[in-house]
Design a protein around this motif. Structure first.
Motif, PDB file in Angstrom:
ATOM      1  N   GLN A 132       0.813  -1.219   0.000  1.00  0.00           N
ATOM      2  CA  GLN A 132       0.000   0.000   0.000  1.00  0.00           C
ATOM      3  C   GLN A 132       0.848   1.271   0.000  1.00  0.00           C
ATOM      4  O   GLN A 132       0.513   2.239  -0.686  1.00  0.00           O
ATOM      5  N   TYR A 133       1.940   1.279   0.752  1.00  0.00           N
ATOM      6  CA  TYR A 133       2.629   2.527   1.035  1.00  0.00           C
ATOM      7  C   TYR A 133       4.022   2.674   0.409  1.00  0.00           C
ATOM      8  O   TYR A 133       4.567   3.778   0.411  1.00  0.00           O
ATOM      9  N   VAL A 134       4.617   1.579  -0.066  1.00  0.00           N
ATOM     10  CA  VAL A 134       6.023   1.629  -0.490  1.00  0.00           C
ATOM     11  C   VAL A 134       6.125   1.487  -2.009  1.00  0.00           C
ATOM     12  O   VAL A 134       5.544   0.560  -2.581  1.00  0.00           O
ATOM     13  N   PRO A 135       6.857   2.376  -2.679  1.00  0.00           N
ATOM     14  CA  PRO A 135       7.060   2.237  -4.126  1.00  0.00           C
ATOM     15  C   PRO A 135       7.732   0.906  -4.456  1.00  0.00           C
ATOM     16  O   PRO A 135       8.567   0.412  -3.685  1.00  0.00           O
ATOM     17  N   PRO A 136       7.392   0.285  -5.590  1.00  0.00           N
ATOM     18  CA  PRO A 136       7.949  -1.030  -5.929  1.00  0.00           C
ATOM     19  C   PRO A 136       9.473  -1.094  -5.880  1.00  0.00           C
ATOM     20  O   PRO A 136      10.038  -2.116  -5.475  1.00  0.00           O
ATOM     21  N   ALA A 137      10.141  -0.014  -6.266  1.00  0.00           N
ATOM     22  CA  ALA A 137      11.607  -0.045  -6.317  1.00  0.00           C
ATOM     23  C   ALA A 137      12.248  -0.171  -4.942  1.00  0.00           C
ATOM     24  O   ALA A 137      13.433  -0.508  -4.838  1.00  0.00           O
ATOM     25  N   ARG A 138      11.504   0.113  -3.858  1.00  0.00           N
ATOM     26  CA  ARG A 138      12.084   0.087  -2.511  1.00  0.00           C
ATOM     27  C   ARG A 138      11.482  -0.990  -1.620  1.00  0.00           C
ATOM     28  O   ARG A 138      11.801  -1.057  -0.438  1.00  0.00           O
ATOM     29  N   ARG A 139      10.636  -1.830  -2.169  1.00  0.00           N
ATOM     30  CA  ARG A 139       9.929  -2.790  -1.317  1.00  0.00           C
ATOM     31  C   ARG A 139      10.849  -3.828  -0.707  1.00  0.00           C
ATOM     32  O   ARG A 139      10.704  -4.194   0.471  1.00  0.00           O
ATOM     33  N   SER A 140      11.799  -4.330  -1.478  1.00  0.00           N
ATOM     34  CA  SER A 140      12.706  -5.349  -0.934  1.00  0.00           C
ATOM     35  C   SER A 140      13.495  -4.800   0.255  1.00  0.00           C
ATOM     36  O   SER A 140      13.699  -5.494   1.257  1.00  0.00           O
ATOM     37  N   MET A 141      13.941  -3.556   0.160  1.00  0.00           N
ATOM     38  CA  MET A 141      14.713  -2.966   1.246  1.00  0.00           C
ATOM     39  C   MET A 141      13.863  -2.807   2.499  1.00  0.00           C
ATOM     40  O   MET A 141      14.314  -3.108   3.620  1.00  0.00           O
ATOM     41  N   LEU A 278      18.683  -7.054  -3.281  1.00  0.00           N
ATOM     42  CA  LEU A 278      17.453  -7.388  -3.998  1.00  0.00           C
ATOM     43  C   LEU A 278      16.526  -6.198  -4.188  1.00  0.00           C
ATOM     44  O   LEU A 278      15.447  -6.354  -4.748  1.00  0.00           O
ATOM     45  N   ASP A 279      16.910  -5.021  -3.686  1.00  0.00           N
ATOM     46  CA  ASP A 279      16.021  -3.863  -3.790  1.00  0.00           C
ATOM     47  C   ASP A 279      15.681  -3.585  -5.254  1.00  0.00           C
ATOM     48  O   ASP A 279      16.561  -3.510  -6.109  1.00  0.00           O
ATOM     49  N   GLY A 280      14.392  -3.464  -5.515  1.00  0.00           N
ATOM     50  CA  GLY A 280      13.917  -3.245  -6.869  1.00  0.00           C
ATOM     51  C   GLY A 280      13.580  -4.524  -7.600  1.00  0.00           C
ATOM     52  O   GLY A 280      13.061  -4.485  -8.716  1.00  0.00           O
ATOM     53  N   GLN A 281      13.857  -5.682  -7.007  1.00  0.00           N
ATOM     54  CA  GLN A 281      13.534  -6.963  -7.632  1.00  0.00           C
ATOM     55  C   GLN A 281      12.321  -7.575  -6.949  1.00  0.00           C
ATOM     56  O   GLN A 281      12.305  -7.737  -5.732  1.00  0.00           O
ATOM     57  N   LEU A 282      11.315  -7.897  -7.734  1.00  0.00           N
ATOM     58  CA  LEU A 282      10.103  -8.518  -7.222  1.00  0.00           C
ATOM     59  C   LEU A 282       9.759  -9.699  -8.117  1.00  0.00           C
ATOM     60  O   LEU A 282      10.107  -9.719  -9.293  1.00  0.00           O
ATOM     61  N   GLY A 283       9.033 -10.667  -7.581  1.00  0.00           N
ATOM     62  CA  GLY A 283       8.606 -11.800  -8.392  1.00  0.00           C
ATOM     63  C   GLY A 283       9.265 -13.090  -7.947  1.00  0.00           C
ATOM     64  O   GLY A 283       9.714 -13.244  -6.810  1.00  0.00           O
TER      65      GLY A 283
END
Length: 422
Positions: A132-141, A278-283
């Motif tokens: 909800q609150y974190v941009p995808p590029a920073r979610r891993s961090m 892994l910051d910025g990597q999702l999936g």
């Protein structure tokens, strides 16, 4: 127009503050049994708790988390991240207050049921918050910081709680920690309100109903199995590593206890380092999980062989160096595996993060319950550490094998451009 949960335009608070808040949400529940463990001698004497009763307390906490996890995930999807985190913090804070006022064994049991309830929803609520609150590029961090907070809380419990009990009394310590929960509730209250009746919430409810009674998606099954086996290996090692160091390497009781602190410190660094990478990597990250499992097998083998190799070299120092090498290998792999699973669960079932997170929590907590019990039974039955370590190594190898089978044919996600942009 309000931003969607999957792609927020702007975070509602500085990411550092948001990550710290989520760290408190996920760590305040599980820190309670660790505090009890660290304060065991004091509580047994002051509250007249039998040693056999004290030994059941971990099962109460994790058992409550396992029993409630699936319902908690669905509830979090319905409530939204802000309301869900409020509920989790309220339960964890109430558990700490109850312990601060405890007058006997059943007070502790009640507190641990509340703590288990908080743990059952902590992962789902904070994962929803990340979406909800974190941009995808920073979610891993952000995930890395919040999961490192769990390890930091456990480490602090072992190092600080006994000293605090002497200086200010254990009751005051629990109540002061409860104030951290109250302060965090104030911070959560400042987050944007969850949408009440929107297309998002209606779609989430329909998605949850549509999945009822159906088979889990294979990618989610892979994560649940990985989480369960990680829980077995990780928690058994956490619990028995100090005893192994004491029995097989001749460590004093105090020095052996520092092995847990060492493993916890390695875990914190590993989770933060992997989160940065892994910051910025999702999936999908199945191949990475397989590599981590293979490293865990090596780490368990090094731990198990540390005493025999030290004896073979006729050098206690050599055995200790091998033991610490095993701690390092185990920490950077097994501790990081939980982080990778949680990063993956953010996208494994789009629109159902709470529901998917609840199954991962169920798997991991079940592993936490089974691992120490299994190791203890094997230790008593065989009269030595060889068989328990072999079984843990086999579990890690099975994790590697099952992961490879379940991931076969499923696409793996390459590093996203968000990571480069960040």
């Amino acid at each position: 127009m309000a931003s969607t949960p999957s792609s927020p335009d702007v975070a509602p608070a500085p990411l550092g503050r948001l990550a710290a808040l989520m760290g408190v949400v996920v760590s305040l529940g599980p820190v309670t049994p660790y505090l009890l463990s660290a304060l065991g001698p004091v509580l047994i004497d002051e509250l007249d708790v039998a040693r056999s009763e004290f030994g059941t307390l971990w099962t109460v906490s994790f058992g409550a988390a396992v029993a409630l996890s699936l319902g908690a995930g669905r509830l979090c999807d319905r409530l939204g991240p802000r309301n869900a985190m409020t509920l989790v913090l309220t339960l964890a804070t109430a558990a700490l207050v109850l312990l601060g006022l405890a007058e006997g064994y059943w007070w502790i049991v009640a507190a641990l049921v509340l703590s288990g309830a908080a743990q059952s929803g902590s992962g789902a609520s904070t994962n929803l918050g990340v979406i909800q609150y974190v941009p995808p590029a920073r979610r891993s961090m952000v995930v890395g910081v919040k999961q490192a907070a769990v390890q930091a809380g456990q480490l602090s419990a072992g190092l600080i709680a006994p000293v605090a009990a002497v200086l200010v009394g254990w009751r005051v310590g629990f109540l002061v920690l409860a104030l951290v929960g109250v302060a965090s509730l104030v911070v959560v209250h400042r987050l944007p309100h969850d949408p009440r009746d929107t297309a998002r919430t209606r779609a989430a409810r329909r998605a949850v109903r549509a999945t009822a009674g159906r088979r889990l998606p294979r990618p989610l099954v892979a994560l649940v199995v990985h989480a369960a086996l990680t829980g077995v290996v990780l928690q058994a090692t956490n619990v028995y590593l100090p005893l192994f160091a004491h029995d097989e390497h001749g460590f004093s009781a105090a020095t052996a206890g520092l092995m847990t602190a060492a493993l916890g410190a390695v875990g914190i660094v590993a989770r933060l380092a992997w989160a940065r990478r892994l910051d910025g990597q999702l999936g999908r990250m199945g191949r990475l999980r397989s590599r981590l499992s293979a490293t865990t097998v090596v780490g368990v083998a090094v731990l198990a062989s540390s005493a025999p190799l030290g004896d073979l070299a006729d050098s206690r120092s050599a055995g200790i160096v091998i033991l610490l090498s095993g701690v390092l290998l185990f920490g950077v792999s097994a501790m990081a595996a939980t982080l990778v699973v949680i990063i993956e669960v953010l996208t494994v079932v789009p629109g159902r993060v709470g529901w998917a997170s609840s199954y991962v929590t169920l798997g991991m907590m079940s592993g936490f319950m089974v691992g120490p019990m299994l190791f203890g039974v094997l230790l008593d039955g065989s009269g030595g550490y060889a068989l328990p370590w072999i079984v843990l190594g086999t579990a890690a190898a099975l994790q590697w094998l099952v992961n490879d089978v379940l991931e076969r044919g499923m696409p793996q996600s390459p590093p996203s451009s968000a990571g480069a942009a960040a």
